[in-house]
Design a protein around this motif. Structure first.
Motif, PDB file in Angstrom:
ATOM      1  N   UNK A  68      33.131  38.025  37.278  1.00  0.00           N
ATOM      2  CA  UNK A  68      33.179  38.175  38.726  1.00  0.00           C
ATOM      3  C   UNK A  68      34.357  37.393  39.281  1.00  0.00           C
ATOM      4  N   UNK A  69      35.019  37.975  40.287  1.00  0.00           N
ATOM      5  CA  UNK A  69      36.086  37.286  41.010  1.00  0.00           C
ATOM      6  C   UNK A  69      35.833  37.438  42.509  1.00  0.00           C
ATOM      7  N   UNK A  70      36.515  36.627  43.322  1.00  0.00           N
ATOM      8  CA  UNK A  70      36.433  36.749  44.776  1.00  0.00           C
ATOM      9  C   UNK A  70      37.808  37.127  45.301  1.00  0.00           C
ATOM     10  N   UNK A  71      37.895  38.214  46.099  1.00  0.00           N
ATOM     11  CA  UNK A  71      39.182  38.627  46.632  1.00  0.00           C
ATOM     12  C   UNK A  71      39.487  37.873  47.920  1.00  0.00           C
ATOM     13  N   UNK A  72      40.647  38.155  48.513  1.00  0.00           N
ATOM     14  CA  UNK A  72      41.061  37.386  49.696  1.00  0.00           C
ATOM     15  C   UNK A  72      40.210  37.707  50.918  1.00  0.00           C
ATOM     16  N   UNK A 111      40.082  40.350  36.258  1.00  0.00           N
ATOM     17  CA  UNK A 111      40.988  39.352  36.807  1.00  0.00           C
ATOM     18  C   UNK A 111      41.618  39.881  38.084  1.00  0.00           C
ATOM     19  N   UNK A 112      42.027  38.957  38.953  1.00  0.00           N
ATOM     20  CA  UNK A 112      42.602  39.302  40.246  1.00  0.00           C
ATOM     21  C   UNK A 112      44.085  38.948  40.250  1.00  0.00           C
ATOM     22  N   UNK A 113      44.891  39.845  40.808  1.00  0.00           N
ATOM     23  CA  UNK A 113      46.315  39.592  41.015  1.00  0.00           C
ATOM     24  C   UNK A 113      46.624  39.814  42.487  1.00  0.00           C
ATOM     25  N   UNK A 119      45.585  42.956  47.058  1.00  0.00           N
ATOM     26  CA  UNK A 119      44.920  42.485  45.848  1.00  0.00           C
ATOM     27  C   UNK A 119      44.839  43.621  44.842  1.00  0.00           C
ATOM     28  N   UNK A 120      45.024  43.272  43.570  1.00  0.00           N
ATOM     29  CA  UNK A 120      44.856  44.222  42.480  1.00  0.00           C
ATOM     30  C   UNK A 120      43.898  43.638  41.453  1.00  0.00           C
ATOM     31  N   UNK A 121      43.259  44.523  40.714  1.00  0.00           N
ATOM     32  CA  UNK A 121      42.331  44.123  39.667  1.00  0.00           C
ATOM     33  C   UNK A 121      42.898  44.507  38.307  1.00  0.00           C
ATOM     34  N   UNK A 122      42.641  43.653  37.323  1.00  0.00           N
ATOM     35  CA  UNK A 122      42.889  44.002  35.927  1.00  0.00           C
ATOM     36  C   UNK A 122      41.534  44.108  35.245  1.00  0.00           C
ATOM     37  N   UNK A 123      41.177  45.321  34.839  1.00  0.00           N
ATOM     38  CA  UNK A 123      39.904  45.605  34.197  1.00  0.00           C
ATOM     39  C   UNK A 123      40.109  45.669  32.686  1.00  0.00           C
ATOM     40  N   UNK A 124      39.260  44.975  31.953  1.00  0.00           N
ATOM     41  CA  UNK A 124      39.348  44.969  30.500  1.00  0.00           C
ATOM     42  C   UNK A 124      38.131  45.667  29.916  1.00  0.00           C
TER      43      UNK A 124
END
Length: 368
Positions: A68-72, A111-113, A119-124
């Motif tokens: 889990x990540x938190x975006x802006x 992960x968040x970029x 904002x962009x996501x990197x999905x693995x």
């Protein structure tokens, strides 16, 4: 200045004092309140909230909550491996705001970029998933960059296609991290245990690590997580999990070894940085007596200040002897089953994703 934690502690003492005051000729019947579960140690203690996530197990079923990540915008975005909804998006109250993603049966890393105003996501997708017969099945893993609403920007596929893996080498990535210049670091944690560095367009630069590396400093055994440590703003570093070694290892942005932090009896997942702290889920540990296997519920969470463990929510208190960290253990009542990831909000509350936790949603640990 009165902190929120001190205020809560003081009001708790006041409440206890009122409750202890004798009554004079009358009795007030109070409904028994459920006892709160407080986890953690020292200045890092938390109230456990099991039912934080408001999600339907029928409409939005969960298999494993991986990360889990938190975006802006303050939204909490979760990655799971149920292809009916790989991505679940919550607000901080636990309300489900959105869900999408059906193409990632091995959904694992998120992960968040932050690039400009977007904002962009990197999905693995690790490549491992449960098929309809309940058997673990393997396909090719991949990394996908998307917008936060799921529009695909590009994929990073098997390294064999660019000549850095041999035919038959397994590529089962588990995590990504984005460096200060946009470089992408991929942890092949269930494959060859390399960290593979690409530029911001997904073009190969270098790789290092590997389970068979003869140099113990560069050896990575179950390179499960990778993150960028920005705590020294003038010297950001790549931090890699070597889970089977119960360690984190630090490298320069160009892959040169810096140091190792060993965490006895903690098979940690990815490192998560917030201010001066490093947070990590502990997926497995071993009890003081006997042995367990990888399916048994033996996890908790660990919190590190600098290079020192200061709290283990769901586990025993950290203990140092002669400056050396001793083994930590899961609490007997198992409030956390498998700590797989930690997300930290601006109030220092924690959201815990769990693997193999009876298909349950993330937990919330509210800072006290």
């Amino acid at each position: 200045m009165t902190t929120r934690r001190n205020f809560i502690k003081k009001t708790s003492f006041a409440t206890a004092a009122i409750a202890a005051t004798p009554s004079f000729g009358f009795h007030i019947l109070k409904k028994p309140q459920p006892q709160e579960t407080i986890l953690g140690h020292g200045d890092y203690q938390y109230k456990l909230i099991n039912d934080w996530a408001q999600v339907s197990s029928v409409r939005n079923p969960i298999l494993n909550c991986h990360e889990m990540i938190m975006d802006r915008k303050g939204r909490l975005i979760m990655m799971g491996d149920n292809p009916k909804n790989n991505i679940l998006i919550f607000d901080k109250s636990g309300k489900l705001l959105d869900y999408w993603g059906t193409a990632y049966p091995g959904g694992h890393g998120l992960s968040l970029s932050q690039e400009g105003e977007e904002d962009f996501l990197f999905l693995t997708d690790s490549g491992w998933f449960l098929n309809k017969y309940g058997k673990w099945t393997k396909h090719n893993g991949r990394i996908t960059k998307t917008t936060t609403d799921g529009r695909v920007i590009f994929d990073i596929g098997h390294p064999q296609t660019i000549g850095i893996y041999k035919p038959g080498d397994s590529f089962c990535p588990t995590e990504t991290a984005v460096g200060p210049n946009g470089d992408i670091y991929v942890a092949d944690g269930y494959g060859m245990d390399y960290i593979i560095q690409y530029n911001h367009n997904g073009e190969y630069i270098r790789h290092w690590g590997g389970a068979d590396n003869p140099d113990e400093n560069y050896k990575l055994s179950n390179a499960h997580g990778v993150a960028i440590d920005y705590r020294d703003k003038n010297n950001p570093m790549v931090v890699c999990t070597s889970r089977n070694e119960q360690s984190f290892k630090w490298f320069t942005l160009n892959g040169k070894y810096v140091k190792t932090l060993h965490l006895p009896n903690m098979q940690v997942c990815r490192p998560v940085f917030n201010d001066n702290n490093l947070y990590a889920g502990v997926c497995w540990s071993q009890p003081k007596v006997g042995k367990t296997n990888w399916k048994d519920h033996t996890g908790f969470v660990t919190i590190i200040d600098g290079d020192k463990v200061v709290s283990n929510p769901g586990g025993t208190a950290p203990e140092y002897k002669g400056g050396i960290l001793q083994k930590s253990y899961q609490l007997q009542d198992k409030p956390i089953l498998h700590g797989h990831d930690v997300c930290v909000d601006e109030d220092k509350n924690l959201y815990i994703c769990q693997w193999n936790a009876n298909k349950t949603a993330p937990l919330k640990l509210e800072r006290v």
